[in-house]
Motif scaffolding. Structure first.
Motif, PDB file in Angstrom:
ATOM      1  N   GLN A   8       0.829  -1.250  -0.109  1.00  0.00           N
ATOM      2  CA  GLN A   8       0.111   0.023   0.168  1.00  0.00           C
ATOM      3  C   GLN A   8       0.774   1.312  -0.037  1.00  0.00           C
ATOM      4  O   GLN A   8       0.762   2.305  -0.790  1.00  0.00           O
ATOM      5  CB  GLN A   8      -1.230   0.160   1.312  1.00  0.00           C
ATOM      6  CG  GLN A   8      -1.746  -0.999   0.875  1.00  0.00           C
ATOM      7  CD  GLN A   8      -2.712  -0.852   2.028  1.00  0.00           C
ATOM      8  OE1 GLN A   8      -2.310  -0.969   3.086  1.00  0.00           O
ATOM      9  NE2 GLN A   8      -4.355  -1.695   2.565  1.00  0.00           N
ATOM     10  N   TYR A   9       1.745   1.500   0.319  1.00  0.00           N
ATOM     11  CA  TYR A   9       3.083   2.443   0.686  1.00  0.00           C
ATOM     12  C   TYR A   9       3.644   2.949  -0.642  1.00  0.00           C
ATOM     13  O   TYR A   9       3.237   3.412  -0.876  1.00  0.00           O
ATOM     14  CB  TYR A   9       3.602   1.868   2.127  1.00  0.00           C
ATOM     15  CG  TYR A   9       3.340   2.551   3.318  1.00  0.00           C
ATOM     16  CD1 TYR A   9       3.159   3.524   3.698  1.00  0.00           C
ATOM     17  CD2 TYR A   9       3.627   0.813   4.299  1.00  0.00           C
ATOM     18  CE1 TYR A   9       1.366   3.450   4.822  1.00  0.00           C
ATOM     19  CE2 TYR A   9       2.771   1.366   5.884  1.00  0.00           C
ATOM     20  CZ  TYR A   9       1.954   2.646   5.702  1.00  0.00           C
ATOM     21  OH  TYR A   9       1.377   2.446   7.021  1.00  0.00           O
ATOM     22  N   LEU A  42       0.835   4.254  -3.158  1.00  0.00           N
ATOM     23  CA  LEU A  42       0.949   5.744  -2.641  1.00  0.00           C
ATOM     24  C   LEU A  42       2.113   6.299  -3.118  1.00  0.00           C
ATOM     25  O   LEU A  42       1.552   6.960  -3.541  1.00  0.00           O
ATOM     26  CB  LEU A  42       0.725   5.668  -1.214  1.00  0.00           C
ATOM     27  CG  LEU A  42       0.171   7.284  -0.075  1.00  0.00           C
ATOM     28  CD1 LEU A  42      -1.274   7.496  -1.111  1.00  0.00           C
ATOM     29  CD2 LEU A  42       0.080   7.126   1.148  1.00  0.00           C
TER      30      LEU A  42
END
Length: 100
Positions: free
Chosen positions: A3-4, A7
């Motif tokens: 997810q990081y 993002l």
């Protein structure tokens, strides 16, 4: 972790298309940050100074009261403690000086 990374990739795509900020905008932003931070730090410093002064005054009052109590106790003859150097003897009060 995925997810990081995702993002971060989205942020890079978004911000890479934007033009950089002007020098005056950057300077104004930094100056504003410095101003607000210093104002905050000064207010904390002033508050801590006031609290330290109150603590100092309280300590001074306690020292005065303690010296008064010590002087009252030292004036009482029956509180003179016998100097015991032997381990066999227990700490006792010297009451012989109060006998009339």
């Amino acid at each position: 972790l995925k997810q990081y990374k995702q993002l971060r990739e989205e942020q890079l795509k978004t911000f890479s298309t934007m033009p950089p900020l002007s020098a005056s905008t950057t300077t104004n932003t930094v100056m504003h940050f410095m101003h607000t931070t210093l104002k905050f730090m000064n207010s904390i410093s002033a508050e801590v100074g006031e609290k330290l002064e109150l603590c100092e005054n309280s300590i001074e009052d306690l020292e005065i009261k303690l010296s008064m109590v010590e002087s009252k106790l030292s004036s009482m003859q029956y509180l003179d403690v016998v100097d015991t150097k032997d381990d066999d003897e227990d700490n006792s009060y010297d009451r012989s000086s109060t006998d009339d």
